[in-house]
Design a protein around this motif. Structure first.
Motif, PDB file in Angstrom:
ATOM      1  N   GLY A  24      20.529  -6.765  -3.871  1.00  0.00           N
ATOM      2  CA  GLY A  24      21.804  -7.573  -4.846  1.00  0.00           C
ATOM      3  C   GLY A  24      23.032  -6.883  -4.604  1.00  0.00           C
ATOM      4  N   SER A  25      22.985  -5.803  -4.359  1.00  0.00           N
ATOM      5  CA  SER A  25      24.307  -4.766  -4.163  1.00  0.00           C
ATOM      6  C   SER A  25      25.059  -4.831  -2.773  1.00  0.00           C
ATOM      7  CB  SER A  25      24.073  -3.603  -4.664  1.00  0.00           C
ATOM      8  OG  SER A  25      23.326  -2.866  -3.548  1.00  0.00           O
ATOM      9  N   LYS A  26      24.589  -5.889  -1.797  1.00  0.00           N
ATOM     10  CA  LYS A  26      24.931  -5.730  -0.353  1.00  0.00           C
ATOM     11  C   LYS A  26      26.610  -6.025  -0.447  1.00  0.00           C
ATOM     12  CE  LYS A  26      24.191 -10.766   0.320  1.00  0.00           C
ATOM     13  NZ  LYS A  26      23.342 -11.748   1.202  1.00  0.00           N
ATOM     14  N   LEU A 146      26.416 -16.256  -8.611  1.00  0.00           N
ATOM     15  CA  LEU A 146      25.822 -17.450  -9.035  1.00  0.00           C
ATOM     16  C   LEU A 146      26.035 -18.814  -8.145  1.00  0.00           C
ATOM     17  CD1 LEU A 146      24.131 -18.499 -11.366  1.00  0.00           C
ATOM     18  CD2 LEU A 146      26.235 -19.073 -12.621  1.00  0.00           C
ATOM     19  N   ALA A 147      25.353 -19.507  -7.661  1.00  0.00           N
ATOM     20  CA  ALA A 147      25.373 -20.684  -7.012  1.00  0.00           C
ATOM     21  C   ALA A 147      25.248 -21.873  -8.020  1.00  0.00           C
ATOM     22  CB  ALA A 147      24.798 -20.754  -5.734  1.00  0.00           C
ATOM     23  N   TRP A 148      25.967 -23.037  -7.710  1.00  0.00           N
ATOM     24  CA  TRP A 148      25.736 -24.349  -8.407  1.00  0.00           C
ATOM     25  C   TRP A 148      24.266 -24.761  -8.532  1.00  0.00           C
ATOM     26  CZ3 TRP A 148      28.941 -25.925 -12.126  1.00  0.00           C
ATOM     27  CH2 TRP A 148      30.139 -25.543 -12.016  1.00  0.00           C
ATOM     28  N   MET A 153      22.591 -28.176 -15.706  1.00  0.00           N
ATOM     29  CA  MET A 153      23.612 -28.692 -16.852  1.00  0.00           C
ATOM     30  C   MET A 153      22.778 -29.566 -17.897  1.00  0.00           C
ATOM     31  SD  MET A 153      26.363 -27.106 -16.616  1.00  0.00           S
ATOM     32  CE  MET A 153      27.683 -28.255 -17.465  1.00  0.00           C
ATOM     33  N   LYS A 154      21.794 -30.177 -17.319  1.00  0.00           N
ATOM     34  CA  LYS A 154      20.801 -31.078 -18.190  1.00  0.00           C
ATOM     35  C   LYS A 154      19.965 -30.249 -19.031  1.00  0.00           C
ATOM     36  CE  LYS A 154      20.759 -35.307 -15.138  1.00  0.00           C
ATOM     37  NZ  LYS A 154      19.876 -36.316 -14.273  1.00  0.00           N
ATOM     38  N   ARG A 155      19.176 -29.449 -18.469  1.00  0.00           N
ATOM     39  CA  ARG A 155      18.604 -28.483 -19.299  1.00  0.00           C
ATOM     40  C   ARG A 155      19.201 -27.210 -19.949  1.00  0.00           C
ATOM     41  NH1 ARG A 155      13.991 -26.533 -15.704  1.00  0.00           N
ATOM     42  NH2 ARG A 155      13.093 -25.978 -17.696  1.00  0.00           N
ATOM     43  N   ARG A 156      20.428 -27.247 -19.656  1.00  0.00           N
ATOM     44  CA  ARG A 156      21.287 -25.949 -19.995  1.00  0.00           C
ATOM     45  C   ARG A 156      20.693 -24.583 -19.739  1.00  0.00           C
ATOM     46  NH1 ARG A 156      24.731 -27.223 -25.683  1.00  0.00           N
ATOM     47  NH2 ARG A 156      25.280 -29.224 -24.928  1.00  0.00           N
ATOM     48  N   ARG A 157      20.213 -24.560 -18.470  1.00  0.00           N
ATOM     49  CA  ARG A 157      19.653 -23.429 -18.114  1.00  0.00           C
ATOM     50  C   ARG A 157      20.563 -22.688 -16.854  1.00  0.00           C
ATOM     51  NH1 ARG A 157      16.954 -24.427 -21.971  1.00  0.00           N
ATOM     52  NH2 ARG A 157      14.670 -24.277 -22.224  1.00  0.00           N
ATOM     53  N   ILE A 158      20.595 -21.353 -16.823  1.00  0.00           N
ATOM     54  CA  ILE A 158      21.365 -20.819 -15.830  1.00  0.00           C
ATOM     55  C   ILE A 158      20.307 -19.792 -15.140  1.00  0.00           C
ATOM     56  CG2 ILE A 158      23.069 -19.106 -15.150  1.00  0.00           C
ATOM     57  CD1 ILE A 158      24.667 -20.132 -17.405  1.00  0.00           C
ATOM     58  N   THR A 159      19.896 -19.541 -13.911  1.00  0.00           N
ATOM     59  CA  THR A 159      19.277 -18.568 -13.406  1.00  0.00           C
ATOM     60  C   THR A 159      20.096 -17.575 -12.777  1.00  0.00           C
ATOM     61  OG1 THR A 159      17.224 -20.238 -13.080  1.00  0.00           O
ATOM     62  CG2 THR A 159      17.196 -18.246 -11.542  1.00  0.00           C
ATOM     63  N   PHE A 160      19.846 -16.522 -12.709  1.00  0.00           N
ATOM     64  CA  PHE A 160      20.087 -15.105 -12.028  1.00  0.00           C
ATOM     65  C   PHE A 160      19.360 -14.813 -11.106  1.00  0.00           C
ATOM     66  CE2 PHE A 160      22.558 -14.793 -16.206  1.00  0.00           C
ATOM     67  CZ  PHE A 160      23.820 -15.141 -15.690  1.00  0.00           C
ATOM     68  N   ASN A 168      14.211 -12.635 -10.879  1.00  0.00           N
ATOM     69  CA  ASN A 168      14.944 -13.659 -11.367  1.00  0.00           C
ATOM     70  C   ASN A 168      14.983 -13.781 -12.870  1.00  0.00           C
ATOM     71  OD1 ASN A 168      15.432 -14.361  -8.575  1.00  0.00           O
ATOM     72  ND2 ASN A 168      14.106 -16.341  -8.785  1.00  0.00           N
ATOM     73  N   GLN A 169      16.120 -14.248 -13.513  1.00  0.00           N
ATOM     74  CA  GLN A 169      16.042 -14.190 -14.913  1.00  0.00           C
ATOM     75  C   GLN A 169      16.852 -15.531 -15.375  1.00  0.00           C
ATOM     76  OE1 GLN A 169      18.050 -10.431 -15.938  1.00  0.00           O
ATOM     77  NE2 GLN A 169      16.049  -9.441 -16.109  1.00  0.00           N
ATOM     78  N   VAL A 170      16.286 -16.202 -16.301  1.00  0.00           N
ATOM     79  CA  VAL A 170      16.879 -17.418 -16.685  1.00  0.00           C
ATOM     80  C   VAL A 170      17.547 -17.392 -18.189  1.00  0.00           C
ATOM     81  CG1 VAL A 170      16.254 -19.934 -17.276  1.00  0.00           C
ATOM     82  CG2 VAL A 170      15.205 -18.735 -15.482  1.00  0.00           C
ATOM     83  N   ILE A 171      18.391 -17.862 -18.590  1.00  0.00           N
ATOM     84  CA  ILE A 171      19.254 -17.839 -19.721  1.00  0.00           C
ATOM     85  C   ILE A 171      19.532 -19.238 -20.407  1.00  0.00           C
ATOM     86  CG2 ILE A 171      20.260 -15.574 -19.627  1.00  0.00           C
ATOM     87  CD1 ILE A 171      22.632 -16.966 -19.450  1.00  0.00           C
TER      88      ILE A 171
END
Length: 266
Positions: A24-26, A146-148, A153-160, A168-171
């Motif tokens: 992840g730190s590349k 972060l990519a689109w 947007m519909k479920r209001r979820r963002i995955t890192f 992976n983590q979801v907020i």
């Protein structure tokens, strides 16, 4: 049998391709390796001595925080360890070099009026990034990667993807974050990054990071804010959450910490 001489810059490029691509730190590692290639330009791997590495560390400690220099030293140690493993060197010149001590109990947050002053001084692209960080608690690397495709947007979820924990983590995004994302240009290709940096086109992510750092430091100076790093936005966000009445477990979930012990440092 003598070992064939290997140019430091050539080995650094090989190391980046084989050892850093899945991390992840590349992008950060590439920036560190670019600094080292300039520092030891024209030298072979075998020319770099423990004293030269120590001198580099001391020079960087004047310019950067201990945590930053510690990451740089870690890359140096990994690089030379691989050089020995791949039989390009017989001894590791970095084996005895110690990383700087880092105080992980650092706590820095802003008063509401300070945050307003700082936000006003930020350029538009950095205002968006800082606002996202403030309302999601996301780390800089998570934001910039972060990519689109990771934004629902519909479920209001963002995955890192591959966050600091290695998974992976979801907020869930709040209303402020949703409105912010709505103001950003619609992507032609959803694999595009959500946030782009100036001078980050092509294969030059380090140029964009350097611009971000300069713009952040300039805004802090103009707003008369001292000793406030971008990562401190996580402390700031957690403090705001607790001030509004949230509990420690709420703050832990917001920051995506594994334990409340880590959150207590914030």
């Amino acid at each position: 049998k003598p070992l064939e001489p290997v140019a430091f810059s050539d080995f650094a490029d090989d190391f980046l391709k084989t050892d850093c691509q899945d991390k992840g730190s590349k992008d950060r590692d590439k920036g560190i390796l670019d600094l080292l290639k300039e520092q030891w330009k024209g030298l072979n791997l075998s020319d770099v001595t423990p004293k030269m590495i120590e001198d580099y560390k001391v020079k960087r400690m004047v310019l950067r925080a201990p945590a930053t220099v510690s990451k740089e030293v870690q890359v140096i140690k990994r690089l030379f360890r691989r050089a020995v493993e791949w039989r390009k060197l017989r001894e590791n010149p970095a084996s005895a070099v110690k990383k700087p001590r880092v105080d992980n109990t650092r706590v820095r947050f802003l008063e509401p009026e300070e945050w307003k002053r700082l936000h006003k001084q930020l350029p538009d692209y950095l205002q968006a990034i800082a606002t996202f960080a403030h309302f999601t608690g996301a780390r800089r690397g998570e934001i910039l990667s972060l990519a689109w495709t990771d934004v629902d947007m519909k479920r209001r979820r963002i995955t890192f993807r591959e966050a600091k924990t290695g998974r992976n983590q979801v907020i869930v995004m709040n209303e402020t974050t949703r409105r912010l994302l709505d103001t950003l240009p619609s992507p032609i290709d959803r694999s595009q990054r959500v946030f782009t940096l100036p001078n980050a086109e092509g294969n030059k992510p380090t140029a964009g990071l350097m611009r971000l750092r300069r713009d952040w430091e300039a805004a802090c100076l103009a707003a008369k804010i001292k000793d406030f790093h971008f990562h401190d936005l996580r402390h700031h966000a957690a403090t705001d959450l607790l001030t509004m009445g949230a509990g420690l477990n709420d703050a832990r979930d917001f920051l995506r910490h594994k334990s409340a012990t880590m959150t207590l440092r914030y």
